[in-house]
Design a protein around this motif. Sequence first.
Motif, mmCIF file in Angstrom:
data_model
loop_
_atom_site.group_PDB
_atom_site.id
_atom_site.type_symbol
_atom_site.label_atom_id
_atom_site.label_comp_id
_atom_site.label_asym_id
_atom_site.label_seq_id
_atom_site.Cartn_x
_atom_site.Cartn_y
_atom_site.Cartn_z
ATOM 1 N N MET A 121 0.627 -2.698 3.633
ATOM 2 C CA MET A 121 -0.638 -3.127 3.022
ATOM 3 C C MET A 121 -0.380 -3.543 1.582
ATOM 4 S SD MET A 121 -4.184 -0.963 2.674
ATOM 5 C CE MET A 121 -5.658 -1.701 1.972
ATOM 6 N N LYS A 122 -0.781 -4.752 1.233
ATOM 7 C CA LYS A 122 -0.588 -5.271 -0.120
ATOM 8 C C LYS A 122 -1.851 -5.035 -0.949
ATOM 9 C CE LYS A 122 0.575 -9.485 1.166
ATOM 10 N NZ LYS A 122 1.077 -10.884 1.108
ATOM 11 N N VAL A 123 -1.643 -4.465 -2.149
ATOM 12 C CA VAL A 123 -2.767 -4.151 -3.037
ATOM 13 C C VAL A 123 -2.553 -4.853 -4.375
ATOM 14 C CG1 VAL A 123 -4.104 -2.347 -4.168
ATOM 15 C CG2 VAL A 123 -3.054 -1.908 -1.927
ATOM 16 N N CYS A 144 0.480 1.586 -9.765
ATOM 17 C CA CYS A 144 1.458 0.994 -8.842
ATOM 18 C C CYS A 144 2.366 2.065 -8.243
ATOM 19 C CB CYS A 144 2.291 -0.057 -9.569
ATOM 20 S SG CYS A 144 1.386 -1.583 -9.939
ATOM 21 N N SER A 145 2.750 3.051 -9.053
ATOM 22 C CA SER A 145 3.583 4.149 -8.557
ATOM 23 C C SER A 145 2.837 4.970 -7.515
ATOM 24 C CB SER A 145 4.023 5.051 -9.716
ATOM 25 O OG SER A 145 4.810 4.322 -10.645
ATOM 26 N N GLN A 146 1.551 5.209 -7.767
ATOM 27 C CA GLN A 146 0.748 5.951 -6.802
ATOM 28 C C GLN A 146 0.682 5.207 -5.455
ATOM 29 O OE1 GLN A 146 -2.916 6.245 -8.998
ATOM 30 N NE2 GLN A 146 -2.381 8.223 -9.925
ATOM 31 N N LEU A 147 0.505 3.894 -5.542
ATOM 32 C CA LEU A 147 0.415 3.088 -4.320
ATOM 33 C C LEU A 147 1.736 3.106 -3.551
ATOM 34 C CD1 LEU A 147 -1.579 0.026 -5.713
ATOM 35 C CD2 LEU A 147 -2.425 1.703 -4.069
ATOM 36 N N GLU A 148 2.831 3.038 -4.267
ATOM 37 C CA GLU A 148 4.153 3.059 -3.620
ATOM 38 C C GLU A 148 4.377 4.378 -2.884
ATOM 39 O OE1 GLU A 148 6.717 2.173 -6.864
ATOM 40 O OE2 GLU A 148 6.623 -0.004 -6.544
ATOM 41 N N ARG A 149 3.911 5.493 -3.480
ATOM 42 C CA ARG A 149 4.060 6.783 -2.819
ATOM 43 C C ARG A 149 3.212 6.859 -1.542
ATOM 44 N NH1 ARG A 149 4.287 8.668 -8.228
ATOM 45 N NH2 ARG A 149 2.060 9.150 -8.292
ATOM 46 N N MET A 150 2.189 6.035 -1.477
ATOM 47 C CA MET A 150 1.345 5.979 -0.271
ATOM 48 C C MET A 150 1.887 4.993 0.759
ATOM 49 S SD MET A 150 -2.427 5.844 -2.037
ATOM 50 C CE MET A 150 -2.796 6.824 -3.491
ATOM 51 N N GLY A 151 3.034 4.378 0.450
ATOM 52 C CA GLY A 151 3.625 3.424 1.377
ATOM 53 C C GLY A 151 3.013 2.047 1.315
ATOM 54 N N MET A 152 2.381 1.725 0.183
ATOM 55 C CA MET A 152 1.738 0.419 0.028
ATOM 56 C C MET A 152 2.515 -0.434 -0.964
ATOM 57 S SD MET A 152 -2.272 1.481 0.100
ATOM 58 C CE MET A 152 -2.887 2.581 1.381
ATOM 59 N N GLN A 153 2.308 -1.750 -0.889
ATOM 60 C CA GLN A 153 3.015 -2.682 -1.757
ATOM 61 C C GLN A 153 2.092 -3.143 -2.891
ATOM 62 O OE1 GLN A 153 4.339 -6.269 0.172
ATOM 63 N NE2 GLN A 153 4.888 -7.254 -1.764
ATOM 64 N N PRO A 194 -3.721 -10.542 -0.797
ATOM 65 C CA PRO A 194 -3.595 -9.092 -0.622
ATOM 66 C C PRO A 194 -4.676 -8.540 0.311
ATOM 67 C CG PRO A 194 -4.619 -9.586 -2.722
ATOM 68 C CD PRO A 194 -4.167 -10.900 -2.164
ATOM 69 N N ASP A 195 -4.439 -7.307 0.769
ATOM 70 C CA ASP A 195 -5.392 -6.640 1.661
ATOM 71 C C ASP A 195 -6.501 -5.932 0.890
ATOM 72 O OD1 ASP A 195 -3.883 -7.084 4.248
ATOM 73 O OD2 ASP A 195 -2.369 -6.011 3.079
ATOM 74 N N LEU A 196 -6.242 -5.647 -0.401
ATOM 75 C CA LEU A 196 -7.228 -4.937 -1.213
ATOM 76 C C LEU A 196 -6.958 -5.243 -2.683
ATOM 77 C CD1 LEU A 196 -8.598 -1.425 -0.616
ATOM 78 C CD2 LEU A 196 -7.626 -1.870 -2.871
ATOM 79 N N VAL A 197 -7.989 -5.156 -3.506
ATOM 80 C CA VAL A 197 -7.856 -5.445 -4.944
ATOM 81 C C VAL A 197 -8.390 -4.273 -5.753
ATOM 82 C CG1 VAL A 197 -8.514 -6.988 -6.844
ATOM 83 C CG2 VAL A 197 -8.123 -7.929 -4.536
ATOM 84 N N LEU A 198 -7.552 -3.769 -6.682
ATOM 85 C CA LEU A 198 -7.985 -2.806 -7.692
ATOM 86 C C LEU A 198 -8.121 -3.581 -8.992
ATOM 87 C CD1 LEU A 198 -5.642 0.225 -6.842
ATOM 88 C CD2 LEU A 198 -8.063 -0.073 -6.219
ATOM 89 N N LEU A 199 -9.330 -3.658 -9.534
ATOM 90 C CA LEU A 199 -9.627 -4.614 -10.603
ATOM 91 C C LEU A 199 -10.268 -3.928 -11.808
ATOM 92 C CD1 LEU A 199 -9.973 -7.547 -11.648
ATOM 93 C CD2 LEU A 199 -12.031 -7.715 -10.224
ATOM 94 N N ASP A 200 -9.552 -3.974 -12.938
ATOM 95 C CA ASP A 200 -10.084 -3.418 -14.177
ATOM 96 C C ASP A 200 -11.266 -4.276 -14.645
ATOM 97 O OD1 ASP A 200 -10.412 -1.878 -16.389
ATOM 98 O OD2 ASP A 200 -8.651 -2.628 -17.463
ATOM 99 N N LEU A 201 -12.299 -3.618 -15.172
ATOM 100 C CA LEU A 201 -13.465 -4.369 -15.655
ATOM 101 C C LEU A 201 -13.161 -5.100 -16.955
ATOM 102 C CD1 LEU A 201 -16.697 -2.206 -15.125
ATOM 103 C CD2 LEU A 201 -16.096 -4.400 -14.092
ATOM 104 N N ILE A 202 -12.464 -4.439 -17.871
ATOM 105 C CA ILE A 202 -12.195 -4.997 -19.194
ATOM 106 C C ILE A 202 -10.818 -5.638 -19.194
ATOM 107 C CG2 ILE A 202 -12.151 -4.564 -21.664
ATOM 108 C CD1 ILE A 202 -14.828 -3.967 -20.247
ATOM 109 N N LEU A 203 -10.785 -6.959 -19.314
ATOM 110 C CA LEU A 203 -9.530 -7.710 -19.288
ATOM 111 C C LEU A 203 -9.542 -8.769 -20.385
ATOM 112 C CD1 LEU A 203 -9.330 -8.359 -15.430
ATOM 113 C CD2 LEU A 203 -7.822 -6.831 -16.721
#
Length: 319
Positions: free
Chosen positions: A1-3, A17-26, A45-54
Amino acid sequence: MKVLVVEDTRTARVVVCSQLERMGMQPLPAGDGLEAVALFQQERPDLVLLDLILPGIDGFEVARRLRQLEGQGEWTPIIFLTASYTDDHLEKGIAAGGDDFLGKPVSEVVLRAKLRAMQRIVQMRRSLVVLTRKLDAANQELERLSSIDGLTGVANRRRFDTALEAEWRRAQRHHRVLALVICDVDFFKKFNDALGHQAGDDCLQQVAATMSRAMERAGDLLARYGGEEFAMILPETTLGGAAFVAERMRHSVEQLKLVHPDSPLGHVTLSCGVAACVPGAEATPADLIAAADRALYNAKGSGRNRVARIEGLLLEPAC
């Protein structure tokens, strides 16, 4: 699963990103909104984690752009990352295309739970999409079958009536000529009486297949009009052109040399009636059918195995 992880702070981005890798995600890291949009378009990607302030465009605008990149039927879960959010943020986030919020700093336990929930939703949605497509395909096939004559495989009377009405309106709207040919298998009752109904069915199947092969334009329609009668709708075809098509079909059926013991000619033949007009405001498709029927009657009365046509059909303007 790509995030896709969109976070402008490098430290926070690395942690997620490290947390996602430990879950077996890319993880697919992006440091700003424009980079995120480009990466989304490239990687899907299969899912997006998106910061509000960019920097540059904020998370709300990024979400809107991502939704615009999705095709019909596509959906990618978008979870906003924020240190705190208000009711206004929640309303704006949902309106922009977001699906959920996740507080910062990101808890791995909460992140794992959110991702599992989104995965379940994605799987259910995909199952619904597959089911919907299957239902659509089944409905299309049912519609197709409901418009086909079960014996001969050409259009049935229902399809003929619908098509004639549509072509009539189109010809009327654009002031174009519309032609109709009605054909009858000569002495067909005698054929059935002499050889049986199974032979009669075989005969109609061969006649229909031969007539279909003689048609050259995709827009023309051949239908079983009833019993041993067939009808052809020929849009934008003059009376002479329709008579030519009818003669080609009559000749093709004659060349089958299907034995008919009770026909004066000794084999199966066709009689055809042809009519054409530019539909006037007061005319109806029934007028064209009646004219083609009269022509067919004339063909039968003058010896059968021939094509007859109605000259000067009085439908305003006359053709």
